[in-house]
Scaffold this motif. Structure first.
Motif, mmCIF file in Angstrom:
data_model
loop_
_atom_site.group_PDB
_atom_site.id
_atom_site.type_symbol
_atom_site.label_atom_id
_atom_site.label_comp_id
_atom_site.label_asym_id
_atom_site.label_seq_id
_atom_site.Cartn_x
_atom_site.Cartn_y
_atom_site.Cartn_z
ATOM 1 N N MET A 126 -30.495 6.584 -13.904
ATOM 2 C CA MET A 126 -31.785 6.161 -13.379
ATOM 3 C C MET A 126 -31.607 5.206 -12.208
ATOM 4 O O MET A 126 -32.515 5.032 -11.409
ATOM 5 N N VAL A 153 -29.554 7.114 -18.945
ATOM 6 C CA VAL A 153 -29.792 5.698 -18.651
ATOM 7 C C VAL A 153 -29.049 5.275 -17.387
ATOM 8 O O VAL A 153 -29.591 4.572 -16.534
ATOM 9 N N ALA A 154 -27.794 5.715 -17.277
ATOM 10 C CA ALA A 154 -26.989 5.286 -16.135
ATOM 11 C C ALA A 154 -27.498 5.879 -14.835
ATOM 12 O O ALA A 154 -27.414 5.263 -13.775
ATOM 13 N N LEU A 193 -28.318 -5.525 -17.659
ATOM 14 C CA LEU A 193 -28.421 -4.708 -18.875
ATOM 15 C C LEU A 193 -27.986 -3.273 -18.579
ATOM 16 O O LEU A 193 -27.233 -2.664 -19.337
ATOM 17 N N ARG A 194 -28.448 -2.752 -17.456
ATOM 18 C CA ARG A 194 -28.077 -1.378 -17.097
ATOM 19 C C ARG A 194 -26.570 -1.272 -16.876
ATOM 20 O O ARG A 194 -25.928 -0.310 -17.310
ATOM 21 N N TYR A 241 -20.959 -7.163 -27.338
ATOM 22 C CA TYR A 241 -22.165 -7.847 -26.927
ATOM 23 C C TYR A 241 -23.112 -8.094 -28.093
ATOM 24 O O TYR A 241 -23.546 -9.219 -28.347
ATOM 25 N N GLN A 280 -32.347 -6.997 -15.435
ATOM 26 C CA GLN A 280 -32.409 -5.541 -15.614
ATOM 27 C C GLN A 280 -31.119 -4.877 -15.139
ATOM 28 O O GLN A 280 -30.584 -3.976 -15.785
ATOM 29 N N LEU A 311 -34.564 -0.070 -19.984
ATOM 30 C CA LEU A 311 -33.671 1.040 -19.645
ATOM 31 C C LEU A 311 -34.452 2.264 -19.185
ATOM 32 O O LEU A 311 -33.956 3.051 -18.387
ATOM 33 N N PHE A 312 -35.673 2.435 -19.690
ATOM 34 C CA PHE A 312 -36.483 3.573 -19.268
ATOM 35 C C PHE A 312 -37.563 3.164 -18.274
ATOM 36 O O PHE A 312 -38.502 3.908 -18.039
ATOM 37 N N VAL A 318 -39.898 6.703 -15.203
ATOM 38 C CA VAL A 318 -39.038 7.714 -15.771
ATOM 39 C C VAL A 318 -39.868 8.741 -16.524
ATOM 40 O O VAL A 318 -40.712 8.386 -17.341
ATOM 41 N N ARG A 341 -26.475 8.399 -22.487
ATOM 42 C CA ARG A 341 -25.863 7.405 -21.612
ATOM 43 C C ARG A 341 -25.999 7.816 -20.140
ATOM 44 O O ARG A 341 -26.289 6.986 -19.276
ATOM 45 N N MET A 355 -20.026 0.744 -20.536
ATOM 46 C CA MET A 355 -19.320 0.940 -21.801
ATOM 47 C C MET A 355 -18.567 2.265 -21.805
ATOM 48 O O MET A 355 -17.655 2.448 -22.587
ATOM 49 N N GLY A 356 -18.931 3.132 -20.886
ATOM 50 C CA GLY A 356 -18.152 4.334 -20.620
ATOM 51 C C GLY A 356 -17.883 5.189 -21.837
ATOM 52 O O GLY A 356 -18.490 5.014 -22.884
ATOM 53 N N PRO A 357 -16.992 6.140 -21.679
ATOM 54 C CA PRO A 357 -16.794 7.106 -22.748
ATOM 55 C C PRO A 357 -15.834 6.627 -23.834
ATOM 56 O O PRO A 357 -15.636 7.312 -24.814
ATOM 57 N N ALA A 358 -15.240 5.443 -23.662
ATOM 58 C CA ALA A 358 -14.294 4.974 -24.679
ATOM 59 C C ALA A 358 -15.035 4.704 -25.978
ATOM 60 O O ALA A 358 -16.239 4.490 -25.992
ATOM 61 N N PHE A 404 -25.200 0.924 -27.651
ATOM 62 C CA PHE A 404 -24.285 -0.179 -27.928
ATOM 63 C C PHE A 404 -23.199 0.228 -28.918
ATOM 64 O O PHE A 404 -22.540 -0.624 -29.489
ATOM 65 N N ARG A 405 -23.060 1.543 -29.113
ATOM 66 C CA ARG A 405 -21.971 2.063 -29.929
ATOM 67 C C ARG A 405 -21.927 1.502 -31.335
ATOM 68 O O ARG A 405 -20.865 1.220 -31.866
ATOM 69 N N VAL A 464 -18.727 -2.514 -29.346
ATOM 70 C CA VAL A 464 -19.186 -3.370 -28.272
ATOM 71 C C VAL A 464 -19.380 -4.792 -28.767
ATOM 72 O O VAL A 464 -20.008 -5.019 -29.789
ATOM 73 N N LEU A 469 -24.324 -3.150 -18.216
ATOM 74 C CA LEU A 469 -23.678 -3.277 -19.525
ATOM 75 C C LEU A 469 -23.632 -1.926 -20.228
ATOM 76 O O LEU A 469 -22.600 -1.496 -20.736
ATOM 77 N N VAL A 470 -24.762 -1.239 -20.222
ATOM 78 C CA VAL A 470 -24.829 0.048 -20.912
ATOM 79 C C VAL A 470 -23.988 1.095 -20.190
ATOM 80 O O VAL A 470 -23.246 1.864 -20.808
ATOM 81 N N ALA A 471 -24.056 1.094 -18.863
ATOM 82 C CA ALA A 471 -23.337 2.115 -18.103
ATOM 83 C C ALA A 471 -21.838 1.898 -18.169
ATOM 84 O O ALA A 471 -21.057 2.853 -18.161
#
Lengths: 191, 191
Positions: free
Chosen positions: B108, B105-106, A101-102, A117, A98, A158-159, B115, B102, A108-111, B159-160, A115, A104-106
Protein backbone atom coordinates in the motif's frame (compact mmCIF):
# COMPACT_ATOMS: atom_id res chain seq x y z
CA UNK A 1 18.63 18.32 22.13
CA UNK A 2 20.66 16.61 24.83
CA UNK A 3 19.92 12.97 25.26
CA UNK A 4 20.83 10.84 28.23
CA UNK A 5 22.88 7.68 28.12
CA UNK A 6 26.30 8.54 26.80
CA UNK A 7 27.86 8.04 23.43
CA UNK A 8 26.32 4.66 22.69
CA UNK A 9 22.80 5.98 23.28
CA UNK A 10 23.55 9.08 21.22
CA UNK A 11 24.69 6.96 18.28
CA UNK A 12 21.58 4.82 18.59
CA UNK A 13 19.33 7.88 18.62
CA UNK A 14 21.11 9.47 15.67
CA UNK A 15 20.85 6.28 13.65
CA UNK A 16 17.19 5.83 14.55
CA UNK A 17 16.52 9.45 13.56
CA UNK A 18 18.22 8.84 10.22
CA UNK A 19 16.10 5.74 9.59
CA UNK A 20 12.86 7.57 10.39
CA UNK A 21 13.80 10.55 8.23
CA UNK A 22 14.73 8.36 5.27
CA UNK A 23 11.52 6.34 5.59
CA UNK A 24 9.51 9.55 5.81
CA UNK A 25 11.23 10.78 2.66
CA UNK A 26 10.06 7.65 0.87
CA UNK A 27 13.50 6.04 0.84
CA UNK A 28 12.21 2.70 2.00
CA UNK A 29 15.18 0.84 0.59
CA UNK A 30 17.98 3.07 1.89
CA UNK A 31 21.05 0.94 2.48
CA UNK A 32 23.31 1.10 5.53
CA UNK A 33 25.95 3.43 4.01
CA UNK A 34 23.26 5.98 3.25
CA UNK A 35 21.76 5.68 6.73
CA UNK A 36 25.24 6.04 8.24
CA UNK A 37 25.95 9.14 6.16
CA UNK A 38 22.75 10.79 7.29
CA UNK A 39 23.37 9.87 10.93
CA UNK A 40 26.97 11.08 10.76
CA UNK A 41 28.39 7.77 11.93
CA UNK A 42 30.68 5.18 10.40
CA UNK A 43 28.86 2.41 8.48
CA UNK A 44 31.03 -0.09 10.36
CA UNK A 45 29.42 1.00 13.64
CA UNK A 46 26.01 0.16 12.21
CA UNK A 47 27.06 -3.22 10.84
CA UNK A 48 28.72 -4.07 14.15
CA UNK A 49 25.78 -3.03 16.30
CA UNK A 50 22.79 -4.17 14.25
CA UNK A 51 24.25 -6.67 11.80
CA UNK A 52 21.74 -5.98 9.02
CA UNK A 53 19.51 -3.29 7.61
CA UNK A 54 16.44 -5.33 8.56
CA UNK A 55 17.55 -5.66 12.19
CA UNK A 56 18.19 -1.92 12.35
CA UNK A 57 14.78 -1.06 10.87
CA UNK A 58 13.06 -3.36 13.33
CA UNK A 59 14.97 -1.90 16.28
CA UNK A 60 14.21 1.68 15.21
CA UNK A 61 10.50 0.98 14.67
CA UNK A 62 10.08 -0.97 17.91
CA UNK A 63 11.98 1.58 20.02
CA UNK A 64 10.18 4.60 18.62
CA UNK A 65 6.67 3.12 18.60
CA UNK A 66 7.09 1.89 22.15
CA UNK A 67 8.37 5.22 23.41
CA UNK A 68 5.46 7.17 21.92
CA UNK A 69 2.89 5.39 24.07
CA UNK A 70 4.17 4.44 27.51
CA UNK A 71 1.65 2.96 29.96
CA UNK A 72 0.97 5.43 32.78
CA UNK A 73 0.37 4.47 36.41
CA UNK A 74 -2.89 6.28 37.17
CA UNK A 75 -4.16 4.17 40.04
CA UNK A 76 -6.84 2.35 38.01
CA UNK A 77 -6.55 -0.12 35.19
CA UNK A 78 -9.06 1.78 33.09
CA UNK A 79 -6.99 4.95 33.51
CA UNK A 80 -3.76 3.15 32.66
CA UNK A 81 -5.17 1.51 29.53
CA UNK A 82 -6.94 4.68 28.44
CA UNK A 83 -3.72 6.70 28.75
CA UNK A 84 -1.81 4.09 26.79
CA UNK A 85 -4.47 3.60 24.09
CA UNK A 86 -4.83 7.34 23.55
CA UNK A 87 -1.04 7.52 23.19
CA UNK A 88 -1.21 4.81 20.52
CA UNK A 89 -4.11 6.60 18.81
CA UNK A 90 -2.13 9.84 18.85
CA UNK A 91 1.01 8.16 17.47
CA UNK A 92 -1.04 6.47 14.75
CA UNK A 93 -2.55 9.77 13.62
CA UNK A 94 1.00 11.02 13.06
CA UNK A 95 2.55 10.32 9.68
CA UNK A 96 5.85 9.16 11.22
CA UNK A 97 3.98 6.73 13.46
CA UNK A 98 2.12 5.28 10.49
CA UNK A 99 5.34 4.94 8.52
CA UNK A 100 7.07 3.18 11.40
CA UNK A 101 4.22 0.71 11.89
CA UNK A 102 4.18 -0.08 8.18
CA UNK A 103 7.97 -0.46 8.15
CA UNK A 104 7.76 -2.75 11.17
CA UNK A 105 5.25 -5.01 9.47
CA UNK A 106 6.97 -4.93 6.09
CA UNK A 107 10.42 -5.55 7.50
CA UNK A 108 9.54 -8.69 9.33
CA UNK A 109 9.99 -10.32 5.95
CA UNK A 110 9.60 -13.96 5.14
CA UNK A 111 11.74 -15.27 8.00
CA UNK A 112 9.93 -17.29 10.62
CA UNK A 113 11.41 -15.75 13.76
CA UNK A 114 8.96 -14.50 16.35
CA UNK A 115 8.60 -10.80 16.76
CA UNK A 116 9.97 -9.01 19.77
CA UNK A 117 7.79 -5.99 19.39
CA UNK A 118 4.58 -7.38 20.79
CA UNK A 119 6.58 -9.19 23.44
CA UNK A 120 8.02 -5.90 24.70
CA UNK A 121 4.61 -4.21 24.65
CA UNK A 122 3.16 -7.31 26.31
CA UNK A 123 5.60 -6.93 29.20
CA UNK A 124 4.64 -3.28 29.64
CA UNK A 125 0.97 -4.27 29.68
CA UNK A 126 1.52 -7.16 32.05
CA UNK A 127 3.06 -4.78 34.60
CA UNK A 128 -0.09 -2.62 34.48
CA UNK A 129 -2.31 -5.70 34.79
CA UNK A 130 -0.27 -6.93 37.77
CA UNK A 131 -0.70 -3.58 39.53
CA UNK A 132 -4.47 -3.76 38.94
CA UNK A 133 -4.63 -7.33 40.20
CA UNK A 134 -2.77 -6.22 43.34
CA UNK A 135 -5.50 -3.62 43.91
CA UNK A 136 -8.16 -6.30 43.55
CA UNK A 137 -9.50 -5.12 40.20
CA UNK A 138 -10.79 -7.64 37.64
CA UNK A 139 -8.16 -7.91 34.91
CA UNK A 140 -8.14 -9.10 31.31
CA UNK A 141 -5.21 -11.00 29.83
CA UNK A 142 -2.55 -9.30 27.73
CA UNK A 143 -3.94 -11.10 24.67
CA UNK A 144 -7.37 -9.65 25.35
CA UNK A 145 -5.94 -6.13 25.56
CA UNK A 146 -4.09 -6.64 22.27
CA UNK A 147 -7.20 -8.07 20.57
CA UNK A 148 -9.67 -5.49 21.83
CA UNK A 149 -7.55 -2.34 21.69
CA UNK A 150 -4.31 -2.59 19.73
CA UNK A 151 -5.45 -4.78 16.82
CA UNK A 152 -8.33 -2.50 15.72
CA UNK A 153 -6.12 0.60 15.92
CA UNK A 154 -3.31 -1.01 13.95
CA UNK A 155 -5.67 -2.47 11.35
CA UNK A 156 -7.09 0.99 10.68
CA UNK A 157 -3.58 2.33 10.06
CA UNK A 158 -2.40 -0.57 7.93
CA UNK A 159 -5.51 -0.41 5.74
CA UNK A 160 -5.54 3.39 5.69
CA UNK A 161 -8.89 3.81 7.35
CA UNK A 162 -9.19 7.02 9.33
CA UNK A 163 -9.00 6.83 13.12
CA UNK A 164 -11.96 8.91 14.29
CA UNK A 165 -11.90 10.88 17.53
CA UNK A 166 -12.60 8.73 20.57
CA UNK A 167 -11.64 5.49 18.83
CA UNK A 168 -9.17 4.45 21.53
CA UNK A 169 -11.56 5.32 24.36
CA UNK A 170 -14.35 3.35 22.65
CA UNK A 171 -12.12 0.30 22.28
CA UNK A 172 -11.08 0.43 25.95
CA UNK A 173 -14.77 0.68 26.90
CA UNK A 174 -15.49 -2.44 24.89
CA UNK A 175 -12.81 -4.34 26.75
CA UNK A 176 -14.28 -3.39 30.12
CA UNK A 177 -17.82 -4.15 28.93
CA UNK A 178 -16.61 -7.62 27.94
CA UNK A 179 -14.87 -8.04 31.32
CA UNK A 180 -18.11 -7.23 33.11
CA UNK A 181 -20.19 -9.42 30.81
CA UNK A 182 -19.04 -12.52 32.58
CA UNK A 183 -16.56 -15.28 31.91
CA UNK A 184 -13.52 -13.77 30.25
CA UNK A 185 -14.08 -13.79 26.49
CA UNK A 186 -11.22 -15.99 25.43
CA UNK A 187 -10.12 -16.44 21.87
CA UNK A 188 -7.73 -19.32 21.23
CA UNK A 189 -4.46 -18.42 22.88
CA UNK A 190 -1.97 -16.94 20.50
CA UNK A 191 1.23 -17.45 22.45
CA UNK B 1 -7.58 -26.83 -14.14
CA UNK B 2 -10.30 -25.20 -16.20
CA UNK B 3 -11.35 -21.77 -15.06
CA UNK B 4 -14.50 -19.96 -16.04
CA UNK B 5 -14.64 -16.54 -17.57
CA UNK B 6 -12.90 -16.68 -20.91
CA UNK B 7 -9.50 -15.51 -21.98
CA UNK B 8 -9.43 -12.33 -19.94
CA UNK B 9 -10.14 -14.24 -16.73
CA UNK B 10 -7.57 -16.88 -17.67
CA UNK B 11 -4.90 -14.23 -18.13
CA UNK B 12 -5.82 -12.65 -14.84
CA UNK B 13 -5.60 -15.99 -13.04
CA UNK B 14 -2.29 -16.86 -14.66
CA UNK B 15 -0.81 -13.50 -13.71
CA UNK B 16 -2.13 -13.77 -10.15
CA UNK B 17 -0.67 -17.27 -9.89
CA UNK B 18 2.69 -15.94 -11.06
CA UNK B 19 2.61 -13.16 -8.46
CA UNK B 20 1.79 -15.57 -5.63
CA UNK B 21 4.47 -18.04 -6.73
CA UNK B 22 7.13 -15.34 -6.97
CA UNK B 23 6.19 -13.89 -3.57
CA UNK B 24 6.26 -17.37 -2.06
CA UNK B 25 9.73 -17.89 -3.55
CA UNK B 26 10.88 -14.75 -1.74
CA UNK B 27 11.00 -12.63 -4.88
CA UNK B 28 9.20 -9.74 -3.28
CA UNK B 29 10.62 -7.26 -5.77
CA UNK B 30 9.97 -9.19 -8.99
CA UNK B 31 9.34 -6.71 -11.78
CA UNK B 32 6.60 -6.95 -14.41
CA UNK B 33 8.72 -8.59 -17.14
CA UNK B 34 9.59 -11.41 -14.74
CA UNK B 35 5.97 -11.83 -13.66
CA UNK B 36 4.92 -11.85 -17.32
CA UNK B 37 7.49 -14.48 -18.20
CA UNK B 38 6.33 -16.75 -15.40
CA UNK B 39 2.67 -16.25 -16.35
CA UNK B 40 3.39 -16.86 -20.03
CA UNK B 41 1.87 -13.56 -21.11
CA UNK B 42 3.19 -10.47 -22.81
CA UNK B 43 4.47 -7.78 -20.42
CA UNK B 44 2.46 -5.25 -22.42
CA UNK B 45 -0.76 -7.01 -21.39
CA UNK B 46 0.17 -6.54 -17.75
CA UNK B 47 1.10 -2.88 -18.13
CA UNK B 48 -2.13 -2.23 -20.05
CA UNK B 49 -4.38 -4.02 -17.59
CA UNK B 50 -2.84 -3.07 -14.24
CA UNK B 51 -0.66 -0.06 -15.00
CA UNK B 52 1.92 -0.74 -12.31
CA UNK B 53 3.51 -3.52 -10.33
CA UNK B 54 1.93 -2.14 -7.13
CA UNK B 55 -1.57 -2.14 -8.62
CA UNK B 56 -1.07 -5.72 -9.79
CA UNK B 57 0.17 -6.88 -6.37
CA UNK B 58 -2.79 -5.24 -4.69
CA UNK B 59 -5.26 -6.79 -7.11
CA UNK B 60 -3.72 -10.25 -6.72
CA UNK B 61 -3.67 -10.07 -2.92
CA UNK B 62 -7.20 -8.68 -2.64
CA UNK B 63 -8.68 -11.18 -5.12
CA UNK B 64 -7.03 -14.21 -3.60
CA UNK B 65 -7.58 -13.31 0.05
CA UNK B 66 -11.21 -12.54 -0.64
CA UNK B 67 -11.79 -15.76 -2.52
CA UNK B 68 -10.33 -17.93 0.26
CA UNK B 69 -12.99 -16.89 2.76
CA UNK B 70 -16.39 -16.24 1.21
CA UNK B 71 -19.27 -15.53 3.58
CA UNK B 72 -21.71 -18.46 3.55
CA UNK B 73 -25.49 -18.11 3.83
CA UNK B 74 -26.28 -20.49 6.69
CA UNK B 75 -29.57 -19.03 7.87
CA UNK B 76 -28.13 -17.40 11.01
CA UNK B 77 -25.71 -14.52 11.42
CA UNK B 78 -23.61 -16.49 13.87
CA UNK B 79 -23.32 -19.32 11.35
CA UNK B 80 -22.43 -16.93 8.53
CA UNK B 81 -19.76 -15.11 10.53
CA UNK B 82 -18.36 -18.33 11.95
CA UNK B 83 -18.03 -19.85 8.48
CA UNK B 84 -16.33 -16.73 7.21
CA UNK B 85 -14.02 -16.28 10.21
CA UNK B 86 -12.95 -19.91 10.12
CA UNK B 87 -12.17 -19.44 6.42
CA UNK B 88 -10.00 -16.46 7.29
CA UNK B 89 -8.33 -18.42 10.09
CA UNK B 90 -7.66 -21.30 7.71
CA UNK B 91 -6.25 -18.96 5.03
CA UNK B 92 -4.05 -17.25 7.61
CA UNK B 93 -2.59 -20.55 8.78
CA UNK B 94 -1.47 -21.15 5.21
CA UNK B 95 1.90 -19.75 4.19
CA UNK B 96 0.54 -18.33 0.92
CA UNK B 97 -2.23 -16.54 2.80
CA UNK B 98 0.27 -15.00 5.21
CA UNK B 99 2.48 -13.90 2.33
CA UNK B 100 -0.45 -12.30 0.52
CA UNK B 101 -1.60 -10.40 3.59
CA UNK B 102 1.90 -9.11 4.22
CA UNK B 103 2.27 -8.15 0.54
CA UNK B 104 -1.07 -6.37 0.70
CA UNK B 105 0.00 -4.29 3.68
CA UNK B 106 3.51 -3.65 2.40
CA UNK B 107 2.37 -2.69 -1.09
CA UNK B 108 0.00 0.00 0.00
CA UNK B 109 3.10 2.15 0.18
CA UNK B 110 3.29 5.76 1.22
CA UNK B 111 0.48 6.97 -1.04
CA UNK B 112 -2.59 8.25 0.70
CA UNK B 113 -5.26 6.55 -1.36
CA UNK B 114 -7.88 4.60 0.55
CA UNK B 115 -7.74 0.88 0.33
CA UNK B 116 -10.29 -1.06 -1.63
CA UNK B 117 -9.66 -4.31 0.13
CA UNK B 118 -11.59 -3.66 3.31
CA UNK B 119 -14.29 -1.95 1.27
CA UNK B 120 -14.82 -5.10 -0.77
CA UNK B 121 -14.87 -7.28 2.34
CA UNK B 122 -17.14 -4.74 3.99
CA UNK B 123 -19.68 -5.13 1.18
CA UNK B 124 -19.61 -8.91 1.54
CA UNK B 125 -20.19 -8.53 5.28
CA UNK B 126 -22.93 -5.95 4.85
CA UNK B 127 -24.89 -8.41 2.70
CA UNK B 128 -24.76 -10.99 5.50
CA UNK B 129 -25.78 -8.37 8.08
CA UNK B 130 -28.69 -7.28 5.88
CA UNK B 131 -29.92 -10.86 5.61
CA UNK B 132 -29.77 -11.18 9.41
CA UNK B 133 -31.59 -7.90 9.92
CA UNK B 134 -34.28 -9.14 7.54
CA UNK B 135 -34.72 -12.18 9.80
CA UNK B 136 -35.08 -9.91 12.82
CA UNK B 137 -31.72 -10.82 14.40
CA UNK B 138 -29.74 -8.20 16.32
CA UNK B 139 -26.82 -7.15 14.13
CA UNK B 140 -23.48 -5.47 14.71
CA UNK B 141 -22.02 -2.93 12.28
CA UNK B 142 -19.43 -3.88 9.69
CA UNK B 143 -16.85 -1.91 11.68
CA UNK B 144 -17.62 -3.97 14.77
CA UNK B 145 -17.14 -7.20 12.84
CA UNK B 146 -13.81 -5.95 11.50
CA UNK B 147 -12.67 -4.81 14.96
CA UNK B 148 -13.76 -7.90 16.87
CA UNK B 149 -12.91 -10.62 14.37
CA UNK B 150 -10.69 -9.60 11.46
CA UNK B 151 -8.29 -7.23 13.24
CA UNK B 152 -7.14 -9.75 15.89
CA UNK B 153 -6.63 -12.47 13.27
CA UNK B 154 -4.65 -10.18 10.97
CA UNK B 155 -2.58 -8.74 13.82
CA UNK B 156 -1.52 -12.26 14.81
CA UNK B 157 -0.34 -12.95 11.27
CA UNK B 158 1.41 -9.63 10.78
CA UNK B 159 3.27 -9.96 14.08
CA UNK B 160 3.93 -13.66 13.60
CA UNK B 161 2.00 -14.83 16.61
CA UNK B 162 0.53 -18.30 16.23
CA UNK B 163 -3.21 -18.61 15.59
CA UNK B 164 -4.33 -21.27 18.04
CA UNK B 165 -7.21 -23.65 17.31
CA UNK B 166 -10.59 -22.07 17.94
CA UNK B 167 -9.28 -18.51 17.67
CA UNK B 168 -11.84 -17.49 15.03
CA UNK B 169 -14.73 -19.09 16.91
CA UNK B 170 -13.64 -17.37 20.13
CA UNK B 171 -13.54 -13.99 18.41
CA UNK B 172 -17.02 -14.47 16.92
CA UNK B 173 -18.27 -15.44 20.39
CA UNK B 174 -16.86 -12.21 21.79
CA UNK B 175 -18.73 -10.19 19.19
CA UNK B 176 -22.03 -11.83 20.09
CA UNK B 177 -21.34 -11.46 23.82
CA UNK B 178 -20.80 -7.75 23.24
CA UNK B 179 -24.02 -7.55 21.17
CA UNK B 180 -25.97 -9.12 24.03
CA UNK B 181 -24.26 -6.95 26.66
CA UNK B 182 -26.40 -4.00 25.70
CA UNK B 183 -25.91 -0.82 23.72
CA UNK B 184 -23.72 -1.59 20.76
CA UNK B 185 -20.09 -1.09 21.80
CA UNK B 186 -19.11 1.64 19.41
CA UNK B 187 -15.55 2.74 18.86
CA UNK B 188 -15.13 6.00 16.94
CA UNK B 189 -16.28 5.41 13.40
CA UNK B 190 -13.42 4.68 11.07
CA UNK B 191 -15.14 5.31 7.77
Amino acid sequence: MTRPGGRSARVRDAVHDAVVELLAAGEIDAAIPKIAERAGVNPTSIYRRWGSREALLLDAAVTRLRSTSPIPDTGSLRGDLLGWAEGVEHAMRDRHGQILLRALVATMGPAEQPVEYLRARGEDLQAALDRAEGRGEPVPTVDEVLDFVLAPLYLRVLFRRPIGPGTAAGLVDRLFTALRAGPAPRAGRGG
